[in-house]
Design a protein around this motif. Sequence first.
Motif, PDB file in Angstrom:
ATOM      1  N   LEU A   9       0.877  -1.167   0.033  1.00 16.86           N
ATOM      2  CA  LEU A   9      -0.039  -0.166  -0.073  1.00 16.86           C
ATOM      3  C   LEU A   9       0.830   1.197  -0.106  1.00 16.86           C
ATOM      4  CD1 LEU A   9      -2.873   1.083   0.191  1.00 16.86           C
ATOM      5  CD2 LEU A   9      -2.776   1.064   2.522  1.00 16.86           C
ATOM      6  N   ARG A  13       1.026   3.956  -3.121  1.00 17.82           N
ATOM      7  CA  ARG A  13       1.029   5.384  -2.687  1.00 17.82           C
ATOM      8  C   ARG A  13       2.068   6.382  -3.623  1.00 17.82           C
ATOM      9  NH1 ARG A  13       2.860   7.645   2.206  1.00 17.82           N
ATOM     10  NH2 ARG A  13       2.688   9.973   2.187  1.00 17.82           N
ATOM     11  N   ILE A  53     -15.245   8.612  -4.641  1.00 11.00           N
ATOM     12  CA  ILE A  53     -13.997   7.991  -4.918  1.00 11.00           C
ATOM     13  C   ILE A  53     -13.629   7.510  -6.423  1.00 11.00           C
ATOM     14  CG2 ILE A  53     -12.430   6.577  -3.703  1.00 11.00           C
ATOM     15  CD1 ILE A  53     -13.945   6.657  -1.142  1.00 11.00           C
ATOM     16  N   SER A  62      -6.546  13.528  -7.432  1.00 12.04           N
ATOM     17  CA  SER A  62      -6.227  12.887  -6.360  1.00 12.04           C
ATOM     18  C   SER A  62      -6.347  14.015  -4.962  1.00 12.04           C
ATOM     19  CB  SER A  62      -4.904  12.545  -6.435  1.00 12.04           C
ATOM     20  OG  SER A  62      -3.932  13.379  -6.546  1.00 12.04           O
ATOM     21  N   VAL A  64      -8.916  16.101  -4.090  1.00  9.51           N
ATOM     22  CA  VAL A  64     -10.033  16.667  -3.656  1.00  9.51           C
ATOM     23  C   VAL A  64     -10.294  16.100  -2.249  1.00  9.51           C
ATOM     24  CG1 VAL A  64     -12.590  16.599  -3.849  1.00  9.51           C
ATOM     25  CG2 VAL A  64     -11.200  17.073  -5.833  1.00  9.51           C
ATOM     26  N   ILE A  65     -10.604  16.948  -1.268  1.00 14.60           N
ATOM     27  CA  ILE A  65     -10.823  16.437   0.180  1.00 14.60           C
ATOM     28  C   ILE A  65     -12.255  15.961   0.326  1.00 14.60           C
ATOM     29  CG2 ILE A  65     -10.763  16.999   2.584  1.00 14.60           C
ATOM     30  CD1 ILE A  65      -8.097  17.228   1.423  1.00 14.60           C
ATOM     31  N   VAL A  66     -12.385  14.485   0.429  1.00 11.77           N
ATOM     32  CA  VAL A  66     -13.796  13.947   0.597  1.00 11.77           C
ATOM     33  C   VAL A  66     -13.990  13.497   2.197  1.00 11.77           C
ATOM     34  CG1 VAL A  66     -15.262  12.023  -0.107  1.00 11.77           C
ATOM     35  CG2 VAL A  66     -13.409  13.077  -1.629  1.00 11.77           C
ATOM     36  N   GLN A  68     -16.891  12.988   5.629  1.00 11.16           N
ATOM     37  CA  GLN A  68     -18.273  12.817   5.916  1.00 11.16           C
ATOM     38  C   GLN A  68     -18.551  13.660   7.308  1.00 11.16           C
ATOM     39  OE1 GLN A  68     -18.344   8.666   6.293  1.00 11.16           O
ATOM     40  NE2 GLN A  68     -16.210   8.689   5.575  1.00 11.16           N
TER      41      GLN A  68
ATOM     42  N   LEU B 122     -14.488   1.535   4.739  1.00 18.12           N
ATOM     43  CA  LEU B 122     -13.851   2.692   4.419  1.00 18.12           C
ATOM     44  C   LEU B 122     -14.457   3.945   4.719  1.00 18.12           C
ATOM     45  CD1 LEU B 122     -11.990   3.715   1.923  1.00 18.12           C
ATOM     46  CD2 LEU B 122     -14.075   4.006   0.679  1.00 18.12           C
ATOM     47  N   THR B 126     -12.484   6.694   7.547  1.00 15.60           N
ATOM     48  CA  THR B 126     -12.237   7.821   7.148  1.00 15.60           C
ATOM     49  C   THR B 126     -13.173   9.129   7.634  1.00 15.60           C
ATOM     50  OG1 THR B 126     -13.469   7.565   5.096  1.00 15.60           O
ATOM     51  CG2 THR B 126     -11.196   7.023   4.742  1.00 15.60           C
ATOM     52  N   LEU B 159      -0.728   6.010   4.283  1.00 12.21           N
ATOM     53  CA  LEU B 159      -1.336   6.856   3.088  1.00 12.21           C
ATOM     54  C   LEU B 159      -0.989   8.281   3.313  1.00 12.21           C
ATOM     55  CD1 LEU B 159      -4.613   4.894   2.914  1.00 12.21           C
ATOM     56  CD2 LEU B 159      -3.250   4.890   1.081  1.00 12.21           C
ATOM     57  N   GLY B 160      -0.559   8.763   4.286  1.00 10.60           N
ATOM     58  CA  GLY B 160      -0.118  10.065   4.596  1.00 10.60           C
ATOM     59  C   GLY B 160      -1.603  10.828   5.121  1.00 10.60           C
ATOM     60  N   GLU B 163      -7.841  11.667   3.866  1.00  8.77           N
ATOM     61  CA  GLU B 163      -9.195  12.384   2.971  1.00  8.77           C
ATOM     62  C   GLU B 163      -9.011  12.928   1.698  1.00  8.77           C
ATOM     63  OE1 GLU B 163      -9.371  15.525   5.962  1.00  8.77           O
ATOM     64  OE2 GLU B 163      -7.508  16.798   5.084  1.00  8.77           O
ATOM     65  N   SER B 164      -7.921  12.844   1.224  1.00 10.45           N
ATOM     66  CA  SER B 164      -7.842  13.123  -0.219  1.00 10.45           C
ATOM     67  C   SER B 164      -8.266  12.164  -1.071  1.00 10.45           C
ATOM     68  CB  SER B 164      -6.276  13.518  -0.604  1.00 10.45           C
ATOM     69  OG  SER B 164      -5.648  12.478  -0.415  1.00 10.45           O
ATOM     70  N   SER B 165      -8.759  12.529  -2.120  1.00 14.76           N
ATOM     71  CA  SER B 165      -9.549  11.399  -3.075  1.00 14.76           C
ATOM     72  C   SER B 165      -8.625  10.121  -3.640  1.00 14.76           C
ATOM     73  CB  SER B 165     -10.036  12.228  -4.274  1.00 14.76           C
ATOM     74  OG  SER B 165      -9.432  13.018  -4.698  1.00 14.76           O
ATOM     75  N   GLY B 166      -7.195  10.776  -3.623  1.00 18.26           N
ATOM     76  CA  GLY B 166      -6.338   9.804  -4.075  1.00 18.26           C
ATOM     77  C   GLY B 166      -5.922   8.748  -2.880  1.00 18.26           C
ATOM     78  N   LEU B 168      -8.136   7.849  -0.590  1.00 15.85           N
ATOM     79  CA  LEU B 168      -9.169   7.212  -0.507  1.00 15.85           C
ATOM     80  C   LEU B 168      -9.267   5.912  -1.450  1.00 15.85           C
ATOM     81  CD1 LEU B 168     -10.144   9.268   1.642  1.00 15.85           C
ATOM     82  CD2 LEU B 168     -12.252   9.657   0.726  1.00 15.85           C
ATOM     83  N   ALA B 169      -8.926   6.437  -2.778  1.00 21.43           N
ATOM     84  CA  ALA B 169      -8.992   5.378  -3.955  1.00 21.43           C
ATOM     85  C   ALA B 169      -8.190   4.177  -3.495  1.00 21.43           C
ATOM     86  CB  ALA B 169      -8.757   6.277  -5.127  1.00 21.43           C
ATOM     87  N   LEU B 170      -6.997   4.460  -3.029  1.00 24.81           N
ATOM     88  CA  LEU B 170      -6.020   3.368  -2.634  1.00 24.81           C
ATOM     89  C   LEU B 170      -6.513   2.703  -1.563  1.00 24.81           C
ATOM     90  CD1 LEU B 170      -2.403   5.196  -2.812  1.00 24.81           C
ATOM     91  CD2 LEU B 170      -3.335   3.303  -4.319  1.00 24.81           C
ATOM     92  N   ARG B 172      -9.483   1.800  -0.740  1.00 23.79           N
ATOM     93  CA  ARG B 172     -10.635   1.194  -1.132  1.00 23.79           C
ATOM     94  C   ARG B 172     -10.081  -0.093  -1.792  1.00 23.79           C
ATOM     95  NH1 ARG B 172     -14.853   1.187  -5.304  1.00 23.79           N
ATOM     96  NH2 ARG B 172     -13.447   1.906  -6.836  1.00 23.79           N
TER      97      ARG B 172
END
Lengths: 133, 188
Positions: A9, A13, A53, A62, A64-66, A68, B122, B126, B159-160, B163-166, B168-170, B172
């Motif tokens: 992982l 990254r 996502i 990569s 954008v802050i997502v 909840q 996930l 997060t 992952l560092g 919250e960043s979309s990058g 989150l994708a990893l 997932r």
Amino acid sequence: MAKMTLQELRALREQKRKEMKKRDLSDKTMQVVIGMGTCGIAAGAKDTLNAFIQELEEQQVSDVIVTQTGCMGLCYVEPTIEVIVPGMPNIIYGKVDPEVAKNIVRDHLMNKKMVSDHIFDRPAADIIDQGRK
Amino acid sequence: MHRTICDFLLDIIQNSLEADSSTVIVHVQQDESRCEMTVADDGCGMDPGELKAAGNPFYTREGKHSHRKVGLGIPFLAQTASMTDGIFDIQSKKDFGTSVRWVLPLDHMDTPPLGDLSGTFLSALTYPGEFELTILRSASSKGRQESYELQRSELAEALGDLESSGSLALLRKYITSQEQELHKLLNG
């Protein structure tokens, strides 16, 4: 796909960081906040999160802050999300299923065009009051 | 009412996170006929009166939603457990934390489908805030067992950020790859 290890992982990254074209979407960060209260979950907000996502990954965005949050007080139009894009008004979208989520990524985040059919203004009044306390 | 067992799980984990917990431990165990889930936190807890009221759909913690008079998370789950001859148990101690456990038979006609566990994990991992979340997931079938563990701090470090979309994708991809092994075991 074989079971990944934490080392894999980490490596992935680093690799993604180098590969990912840094799209110059804006100088400040864009944010998507998804309402995950009981109402949001019941209406499928988890699938909405997943769709964001996935679509952002497909569009190679990569940064954008997502995040909840709990119930935004608009339980009748769940799943609800808030989109914050510098230079645009903050928008609350309602009834955001995975398909609408894709449109929001393409139109609102990437082309700065609002998805007008799903705009529901801002959090309900009692939730805003609560925030001010 | 929630559509899947996973939706209940996410709802109950969220209760823990909204109760100012610093540590939440989630167990998800499954075999061919049943699934058992436990969510234990060290959050604000409830006194016996609040605990009793939590089962009432017309009760919600003061301040959680001002002007609102419903709290459906726990009543939904309790109702589903009773409908399916399952088990629902909640223990809580004021200022010490709460533990919720439920067991649902997977072959009862009123049991909702299990749903998307990877997406649930996930979402829970997060969720914003400073807290540690440990997820222990295992499955057993025909005498064999597979399991994995997800730890929020460990994943955040790898992952560092969470919250960043990058990232989150990893994440997932990572969770899905863990879940696939169990899926293989359960589905032969």
